[in-house]
Write a protein that holds these residues in place. Structure first.
Motif, PDB file in Angstrom:
ATOM      1  N   PHE A 228      79.922 118.425 -60.069  1.00 11.88           N
ATOM      2  CA  PHE A 228      79.624 117.533 -61.102  1.00 11.88           C
ATOM      3  C   PHE A 228      79.335 116.046 -60.899  1.00 11.88           C
ATOM      4  O   PHE A 228      78.289 115.702 -61.524  1.00 11.88           O
ATOM      5  N   LEU A 229      80.209 115.566 -59.909  1.00  6.29           N
ATOM      6  CA  LEU A 229      79.868 114.251 -59.618  1.00  6.29           C
ATOM      7  C   LEU A 229      78.298 114.094 -59.053  1.00  6.29           C
ATOM      8  O   LEU A 229      77.804 113.068 -59.345  1.00  6.29           O
ATOM      9  N   SER A 230      77.979 114.910 -58.207  1.00  6.39           N
ATOM     10  CA  SER A 230      76.733 114.717 -57.460  1.00  6.39           C
ATOM     11  C   SER A 230      75.497 115.110 -58.422  1.00  6.39           C
ATOM     12  O   SER A 230      74.497 114.516 -58.315  1.00  6.39           O
ATOM     13  N   LEU A 231      75.752 115.855 -59.512  1.00  7.41           N
ATOM     14  CA  LEU A 231      74.817 115.904 -60.530  1.00  7.41           C
ATOM     15  C   LEU A 231      74.917 115.123 -61.765  1.00  7.41           C
ATOM     16  O   LEU A 231      73.885 115.008 -62.245  1.00  7.41           O
ATOM     17  N   LEU A 232      75.687 114.190 -61.750  1.00  9.88           N
ATOM     18  CA  LEU A 232      75.902 113.187 -62.847  1.00  9.88           C
ATOM     19  C   LEU A 232      74.757 112.471 -63.048  1.00  9.88           C
ATOM     20  O   LEU A 232      74.298 112.130 -64.130  1.00  9.88           O
ATOM     21  N   PRO A 233      74.401 111.790 -61.796  1.00  8.03           N
ATOM     22  CA  PRO A 233      73.127 110.838 -61.833  1.00  8.03           C
ATOM     23  C   PRO A 233      71.928 111.603 -62.589  1.00  8.03           C
ATOM     24  O   PRO A 233      71.129 110.924 -63.454  1.00  8.03           O
ATOM     25  N   PHE A 234      71.625 112.918 -62.175  1.00 10.66           N
ATOM     26  CA  PHE A 234      70.416 113.435 -62.705  1.00 10.66           C
ATOM     27  C   PHE A 234      70.879 113.965 -64.209  1.00 10.66           C
ATOM     28  O   PHE A 234      69.720 113.755 -64.906  1.00 10.66           O
ATOM     29  N   LEU A 235      71.854 114.098 -64.456  1.00  5.87           N
ATOM     30  CA  LEU A 235      72.260 114.540 -66.004  1.00  5.87           C
ATOM     31  C   LEU A 235      72.134 113.151 -66.814  1.00  5.87           C
ATOM     32  O   LEU A 235      71.353 113.533 -67.777  1.00  5.87           O
ATOM     33  N   VAL A 236      72.416 112.226 -66.378  1.00  7.76           N
ATOM     34  CA  VAL A 236      72.345 110.849 -67.198  1.00  7.76           C
ATOM     35  C   VAL A 236      70.601 110.578 -67.465  1.00  7.76           C
ATOM     36  O   VAL A 236      70.496 109.872 -68.610  1.00  7.76           O
ATOM     37  N   VAL A 237      69.867 110.971 -66.732  1.00 12.67           N
ATOM     38  CA  VAL A 237      68.529 110.832 -66.811  1.00 12.67           C
ATOM     39  C   VAL A 237      67.892 111.938 -67.684  1.00 12.67           C
ATOM     40  O   VAL A 237      67.175 111.780 -68.388  1.00 12.67           O
ATOM     41  N   ILE A 238      68.046 113.074 -67.187  1.00 12.74           N
ATOM     42  CA  ILE A 238      67.414 114.314 -67.610  1.00 12.74           C
ATOM     43  C   ILE A 238      67.826 114.795 -69.153  1.00 12.74           C
ATOM     44  O   ILE A 238      67.013 114.887 -69.888  1.00 12.74           O
ATOM     45  N   VAL A 239      69.131 114.632 -69.510  1.00 15.01           N
ATOM     46  CA  VAL A 239      69.683 115.175 -70.746  1.00 15.01           C
ATOM     47  C   VAL A 239      69.223 114.334 -71.782  1.00 15.01           C
ATOM     48  O   VAL A 239      68.423 114.703 -72.756  1.00 15.01           O
ATOM     49  N   PRO A 240      69.172 112.947 -71.776  1.00 20.46           N
ATOM     50  CA  PRO A 240      68.451 111.810 -72.780  1.00 20.46           C
ATOM     51  C   PRO A 240      66.891 112.235 -72.883  1.00 20.46           C
ATOM     52  O   PRO A 240      66.409 112.464 -73.983  1.00 20.46           O
ATOM     53  N   SER A 241      66.437 112.542 -71.642  1.00 19.53           N
ATOM     54  CA  SER A 241      64.724 112.756 -71.760  1.00 19.53           C
ATOM     55  C   SER A 241      64.631 114.073 -72.445  1.00 19.53           C
ATOM     56  O   SER A 241      63.671 114.187 -73.466  1.00 19.53           O
ATOM     57  N   VAL A 242      65.530 115.160 -72.303  1.00 17.41           N
ATOM     58  CA  VAL A 242      65.101 116.479 -73.049  1.00 17.41           C
ATOM     59  C   VAL A 242      65.478 116.335 -74.492  1.00 17.41           C
ATOM     60  O   VAL A 242      64.500 116.764 -75.259  1.00 17.41           O
ATOM     61  N   PHE A 243      66.671 115.610 -74.670  1.00 21.01           N
ATOM     62  CA  PHE A 243      66.802 115.418 -76.246  1.00 21.01           C
ATOM     63  C   PHE A 243      65.899 114.550 -76.876  1.00 21.01           C
ATOM     64  O   PHE A 243      65.305 114.624 -78.248  1.00 21.01           O
ATOM     65  N   GLY A 244      65.308 113.540 -76.297  1.00 18.47           N
ATOM     66  CA  GLY A 244      64.291 112.699 -76.770  1.00 18.47           C
ATOM     67  C   GLY A 244      62.835 113.544 -76.976  1.00 18.47           C
ATOM     68  O   GLY A 244      62.380 113.445 -78.035  1.00 18.47           O
ATOM     69  N   ILE A 245      62.429 114.499 -75.949  1.00 18.50           N
ATOM     70  CA  ILE A 245      61.315 115.199 -76.307  1.00 18.50           C
ATOM     71  C   ILE A 245      61.592 116.246 -77.221  1.00 18.50           C
ATOM     72  O   ILE A 245      60.404 116.550 -78.126  1.00 18.50           O
ATOM     73  N   LEU A 246      62.505 116.858 -77.558  1.00 19.07           N
ATOM     74  CA  LEU A 246      62.904 118.004 -78.494  1.00 19.07           C
ATOM     75  C   LEU A 246      62.767 117.022 -79.947  1.00 19.07           C
ATOM     76  O   LEU A 246      62.300 117.449 -80.655  1.00 19.07           O
TER      77      LEU A 246
END
Length: 266
Positions: A228-246
């Motif tokens: 989870f810690l290793s994926l956290l930096p990607f989640l911080v960028v990807i999740v807001p982007s996905v919600f923004g696009i939706l």
């Protein structure tokens, strides 16, 4: 100036004498054979002891627990590796009770192997002490000269003081290591089980399975947390982007519906 340069010249001469005695290195055979060792009394000698012993028992876990109960509060396990059929313990035992500890093992358990060794490090130990005293005396004298020295002389003195401090740290570290090995002997115990796992009773098997389950559970949780810690930096960028696009797509869709509705009303 002449006074300081003369003192520094004498210092360089003394270094050739100090360099003749080498510092102790772990694992080196340091049995003294020179004339200076002959003046040391038995109480003055600095000796490092090591014991290697093999013990065989029906089951290792009860044997391990019994060995742990034999340690005094100020003694400790340096390393351990215990499996179902074999293991190894490296203990640090107070040297003053080493003989009694080993005698207890030999009388209470089935000993398959036994070896004891010693190294006399007296000469190196006292050489270290002499070198420390010499460096400390030189250090004190240089500090005295520093007060009345010129700028160029102070630079030379500071350079020499830095060298002295490094030498003192090294010698003190070596001396402390020797003191530790002298005061607490190394006892290396090899463990071997004579009974296979199937001969353990139900309670022992349950205890081993439960302990193994806890270790496995902790390992899984630790692995998931690190993932989870290793994926956290990607989640911080990807999740807001996905919600923004939706969100943008939703607003655009609503606008298109509103325009169509207005067109029909006309």
């Amino acid at each position: 100036m002449k006074k300081v340069m003369l003192f520094l010249g004498l210092v360089l001469l003394s270094l050739s004498l100090i360099g003749c005695s080498e510092a102790y290195e772990p694992g080196e055979d340091l049995s003294p054979e020179n004339e200076s060792s002959q003046v040391l009394t038995a109480s003055m000698r600095k000796i490092i002891y090591r014991v290697d012993i093999g013990i065989k028992a029906k089951q290792l876990l009860p044997l391990y627990d019994e060995l742990m109960d034999l340690l005094n509060p100020d003694e400790w396990i340096e390393s351990q590796q215990v499996g179902t059929q074999s293991g190894q313990l490296v203990l640090r035992i107070k040297t003053e009770r080493l003989q009694a500890f080993i005698s207890g093992l030999r009388s209470s358990y089935e000993v398959t192997y036994f070896n004891t060794s010693s190294r006399d490090v007296s000469v190196n130990y006292y050489n270290n002490q002499a070198n420390i005293e010499a460096y400390e005396a030189e250090q004190a004298r240089l500090i005295e000269l520093f007060e009345t020295a010129s700028i160029s002389e102070q630079i030379l003195i500071n350079q020499r003081l830095s060298i002295i401090e490094a030498e003192l740290r090294s010698l003190t570290s070596d001396t402390n290591e020797i003191d530790g090995l002298i005061e607490y002997s190394v006892v290396n115990i090899y463990l071997n089980a004579t009974a296979p796992y199937q001969t353990l009773n139900f309670g022992q098997k349950v205890n081993r399975a439960f302990t193994g389950g806890i270790d496995a559970f902790v390992m899984v949780i630790e692995t998931l947390f690190l993932a989870f810690l290793s994926l956290l930096p990607f989640l911080v960028v990807i999740v807001p982007s996905v919600f923004g696009i939706l969100y943008i797509n939703k607003r655009n869709y609503q606008k298109r519906l509103a325009r169509r509705q207005q067109a029909r009303n006309r």
